[in-house]
Write a protein that holds these residues in place. Structure first.
Motif, PDB file in Angstrom:
ATOM      1  N   UNK A 223       0.816  -0.848  -0.113  1.00  0.00           N
ATOM      2  CA  UNK A 223       0.205   0.342  -0.344  1.00  0.00           C
ATOM      3  C   UNK A 223       1.210   1.181  -0.152  1.00  0.00           C
ATOM      4  N   UNK A 224       1.857   0.764   0.644  1.00  0.00           N
ATOM      5  CA  UNK A 224       3.221   2.416   0.623  1.00  0.00           C
ATOM      6  C   UNK A 224       3.535   2.490  -0.014  1.00  0.00           C
ATOM      7  N   UNK A 225       3.694   1.793  -1.128  1.00  0.00           N
ATOM      8  CA  UNK A 225       5.017   1.771  -2.330  1.00  0.00           C
ATOM      9  C   UNK A 225       3.612   2.128  -3.454  1.00  0.00           C
ATOM     10  N   UNK A 226       2.365   1.843  -3.248  1.00  0.00           N
ATOM     11  CA  UNK A 226       1.210   2.495  -4.718  1.00  0.00           C
ATOM     12  C   UNK A 226       0.897   3.843  -4.148  1.00  0.00           C
ATOM     13  N   UNK A 227       0.918   4.443  -2.922  1.00  0.00           N
ATOM     14  CA  UNK A 227       0.751   5.542  -3.012  1.00  0.00           C
ATOM     15  C   UNK A 227       2.198   6.515  -3.133  1.00  0.00           C
ATOM     16  N   UNK A 228       2.707   5.706  -2.924  1.00  0.00           N
ATOM     17  CA  UNK A 228       4.812   7.028  -3.034  1.00  0.00           C
ATOM     18  C   UNK A 228       3.911   7.118  -4.982  1.00  0.00           C
ATOM     19  N   UNK A 229       3.684   6.059  -5.540  1.00  0.00           N
ATOM     20  CA  UNK A 229       4.075   6.231  -6.703  1.00  0.00           C
ATOM     21  C   UNK A 229       3.054   6.855  -7.639  1.00  0.00           C
ATOM     22  N   UNK A 230       1.662   7.153  -6.542  1.00  0.00           N
ATOM     23  CA  UNK A 230       0.755   7.863  -7.123  1.00  0.00           C
ATOM     24  C   UNK A 230       0.577   9.303  -7.320  1.00  0.00           C
ATOM     25  N   UNK A 231       1.410   9.624  -5.892  1.00  0.00           N
ATOM     26  CA  UNK A 231       2.499  11.290  -5.090  1.00  0.00           C
ATOM     27  C   UNK A 231       3.261  11.755  -5.804  1.00  0.00           C
ATOM     28  N   UNK A 232       4.353  10.628  -6.762  1.00  0.00           N
ATOM     29  CA  UNK A 232       5.753  10.673  -7.778  1.00  0.00           C
ATOM     30  C   UNK A 232       4.802  10.897  -9.183  1.00  0.00           C
ATOM     31  N   UNK A 233       4.001  10.063  -8.982  1.00  0.00           N
ATOM     32  CA  UNK A 233       3.146  10.756 -10.868  1.00  0.00           C
ATOM     33  C   UNK A 233       2.710  12.360 -10.754  1.00  0.00           C
ATOM     34  N   UNK A 234       2.386  12.939  -9.763  1.00  0.00           N
ATOM     35  CA  UNK A 234       1.707  14.377  -9.903  1.00  0.00           C
ATOM     36  C   UNK A 234       2.863  15.222 -10.352  1.00  0.00           C
ATOM     37  N   UNK A 235       4.064  14.586  -8.886  1.00  0.00           N
ATOM     38  CA  UNK A 235       5.489  15.602  -9.254  1.00  0.00           C
ATOM     39  C   UNK A 235       5.585  14.961 -10.578  1.00  0.00           C
ATOM     40  N   UNK A 236       5.410  14.030 -11.260  1.00  0.00           N
ATOM     41  CA  UNK A 236       6.196  14.233 -12.419  1.00  0.00           C
ATOM     42  C   UNK A 236       5.685  14.723 -13.528  1.00  0.00           C
ATOM     43  N   UNK A 237       4.449  14.875 -13.248  1.00  0.00           N
ATOM     44  CA  UNK A 237       3.575  15.734 -14.346  1.00  0.00           C
ATOM     45  C   UNK A 237       3.795  17.425 -14.225  1.00  0.00           C
ATOM     46  N   UNK A 238       3.970  17.772 -13.025  1.00  0.00           N
ATOM     47  CA  UNK A 238       4.264  18.472 -12.680  1.00  0.00           C
ATOM     48  C   UNK A 238       5.447  19.172 -12.758  1.00  0.00           C
ATOM     49  N   UNK A 239       6.657  18.022 -13.039  1.00  0.00           N
ATOM     50  CA  UNK A 239       7.478  18.662 -13.937  1.00  0.00           C
ATOM     51  C   UNK A 239       8.334  18.401 -15.331  1.00  0.00           C
ATOM     52  N   UNK A 240       6.921  17.679 -15.984  1.00  0.00           N
ATOM     53  CA  UNK A 240       6.888  17.934 -17.358  1.00  0.00           C
ATOM     54  C   UNK A 240       6.132  19.067 -17.904  1.00  0.00           C
ATOM     55  N   UNK A 241       5.292  19.695 -17.350  1.00  0.00           N
ATOM     56  CA  UNK A 241       4.811  20.945 -17.682  1.00  0.00           C
ATOM     57  C   UNK A 241       6.375  21.751 -17.758  1.00  0.00           C
ATOM     58  N   UNK A 242       6.505  22.231 -16.684  1.00  0.00           N
ATOM     59  CA  UNK A 242       7.695  22.911 -16.775  1.00  0.00           C
ATOM     60  C   UNK A 242       8.309  22.722 -17.448  1.00  0.00           C
ATOM     61  N   UNK A 243       9.234  21.314 -17.631  1.00  0.00           N
ATOM     62  CA  UNK A 243      10.158  21.332 -18.268  1.00  0.00           C
ATOM     63  C   UNK A 243       9.868  21.704 -19.856  1.00  0.00           C
ATOM     64  N   UNK A 244       8.567  21.802 -20.427  1.00  0.00           N
ATOM     65  CA  UNK A 244       7.835  22.336 -21.670  1.00  0.00           C
ATOM     66  C   UNK A 244       8.614  23.641 -21.686  1.00  0.00           C
ATOM     67  N   UNK A 245       8.122  24.029 -20.450  1.00  0.00           N
ATOM     68  CA  UNK A 245       8.041  25.602 -20.904  1.00  0.00           C
ATOM     69  C   UNK A 245       9.003  26.387 -20.915  1.00  0.00           C
ATOM     70  N   UNK A 246      10.018  25.461 -19.783  1.00  0.00           N
ATOM     71  CA  UNK A 246      11.466  25.999 -19.911  1.00  0.00           C
ATOM     72  C   UNK A 246      12.222  25.675 -20.709  1.00  0.00           C
ATOM     73  N   UNK A 247      12.387  24.067 -21.260  1.00  0.00           N
ATOM     74  CA  UNK A 247      13.245  22.820 -21.897  1.00  0.00           C
ATOM     75  C   UNK A 247      14.528  23.083 -21.059  1.00  0.00           C
ATOM     76  N   UNK A 248      14.225  22.915 -19.498  1.00  0.00           N
ATOM     77  CA  UNK A 248      16.228  23.199 -18.685  1.00  0.00           C
ATOM     78  C   UNK A 248      16.130  21.572 -18.463  1.00  0.00           C
ATOM     79  N   UNK A 249      17.509  21.939 -18.770  1.00  0.00           N
ATOM     80  CA  UNK A 249      17.925  20.630 -18.489  1.00  0.00           C
ATOM     81  C   UNK A 249      17.986  19.797 -16.632  1.00  0.00           C
ATOM     82  N   UNK A 250      17.578  21.278 -16.238  1.00  0.00           N
ATOM     83  CA  UNK A 250      17.539  20.286 -14.691  1.00  0.00           C
ATOM     84  C   UNK A 250      16.500  20.076 -14.051  1.00  0.00           C
ATOM     85  N   UNK A 251      15.202  20.644 -15.441  1.00  0.00           N
ATOM     86  CA  UNK A 251      14.229  20.144 -15.146  1.00  0.00           C
ATOM     87  C   UNK A 251      13.904  18.955 -14.875  1.00  0.00           C
TER      88      UNK A 251
END
Length: 319
Positions: free
Chosen positions: A8-36
């Motif tokens: 259950x903990x691994x599943x919750x971590x995956x869901x939360x990480x997916x939310x972070x990944x979506x935010x980072x993808x949008x940030x990368x599309x906006x900035x083109x930053x290699x850091x992101x």
């Protein structure tokens, strides 16, 4: 059940990480930053592998069967190995992309400095989010260990999210620096640093995996616990020697010679051996114990010591 809690903990971590990944993808599309980009790839790998780890942990703790008499713990070793290789591969990709941009001199055209402020906020929130996931998994790991459970993939996931938190905060600082200075080439340099951080996160995972593949002995405190449980289980137990330990995924294996008083029947000695094994399994539930019974006049020059490889600790042998 501890196993269900880990899944259950691994599943919750995956869901939360997916939310972070979506935010980072949008940030990368906006900035083109290699850091992101490096941070986005890290989050994607965490999401996918947390989901895979959840399924594989369930398979790893399944009961032994005819074709797998030693259980299925090797599944966790494979999962951990894949996880480490994924992280190392993503790190290699990001470092390569940074060097390629520097070589082509195309960094100024591939990033959008005006959006770096947005990227900074995304990375800052991602860093705080990663630390929350780490604390959640660390608490699950603590409860699991208190119940005698040991999960390689849970330890790997916990370590990854801890590293992610630091990497994300460093990335946020890097983006703020690039945004304030307009030095676009800093993004490539710092992006490469992010790639090396992925390598660094992969190393302890791969190290722990290879230790299990090479059947490294269990930590000294766990060896001591096994010996203490064996010696205290029955009054007729005189000592333990020739202890050998290893782990395969969530299962711990130990075999040792148990010295008993010599004036007892075979049946009585057998019953004591069974009682010792049951005592250890009660305190360390996912353990496989094999005991060889020795009479008290057996040579005892190889009694178990706290550590085979540490001369300083070998000065005080314990039965």
């Amino acid at each position: 059940m501890v196993g269900a809690r880990i899944e259950r903990s691994l599943f919750h971590a995956a869901i939360f990480s997916a939310i972070l990944a979506i935010g980072k993808l949008l940030a990368f599309l906006l900035t083109g930053s290699l850091v992101v980009l490096s941070s986005f790839l890290d989050s994607i790998s965490d999401t996918i592998l947390s989901l895979i780890n959840r399924r594989l942990h369930k398979a790893a703790i399944a009961r032994a069967d005819r074709e797998h008499p030693y259980g299925h713990g090797g599944i966790e070793i494979v999962a951990s190995l894949i996880q480490g290789m994924f992280l190392a591969g993503f790190g290699f990709f990001v470092v390569g992309e940074a060097l390629l941009r520097l070589y082509r001199g195309s960094g100024a055209t591939e990033i959008n400095l005006e959006q770096f402020g947005t990227g900074f906020l995304v990375m800052l929130l991602s860093g705080l989010g990663s630390f929350l996931i780490f604390r959640y998994l660390a608490e699950t790991k603590r409860k699991a260990q208190a119940a005698g459970e040991h999960s390689l993939v849970l330890s790997a996931d916990s370590a990854h999210y801890s590293a992610d938190g630091y990497v994300n905060l460093i990335s946020a600082g890097a983006m703020l620096l690039v945004w304030l200075t307009d030095l676009y080439w800093l993004d490539m340099i710092l992006g490469a640093v992010g790639g090396f951080m992925l390598f660094k996160a992969a190393w302890p995972v791969l190290k722990a995996t290879f230790e299990q593949i090479l059947q490294k002995e269990l930590p000294l405190n766990l060896q001591q616990q096994i010996v203490d449980l064996a010696v205290s289980a029955h009054d007729n137990v005189l000592g333990v020697h020739r202890l050998r330990t290893r782990s395969v995924g969530p299962t711990l294996y130990a075999d040792f010679h148990l010295r008993l008083k010599g004036n007892m029947s075979l049946q009585a000695a057998h019953d004591i051996g069974d009682h010792v094994a049951a005592t250890i399994r009660k305190e360390i539930p996912r353990s496989d114990i094999i005991i060889h019974l020795d009479p008290e006049d057996e040579p005892k020059d190889d009694l178990w010591k706290p550590a085979y490889s540490s001369p300083d600790q070998n000065k005080n042998p314990k039965n």
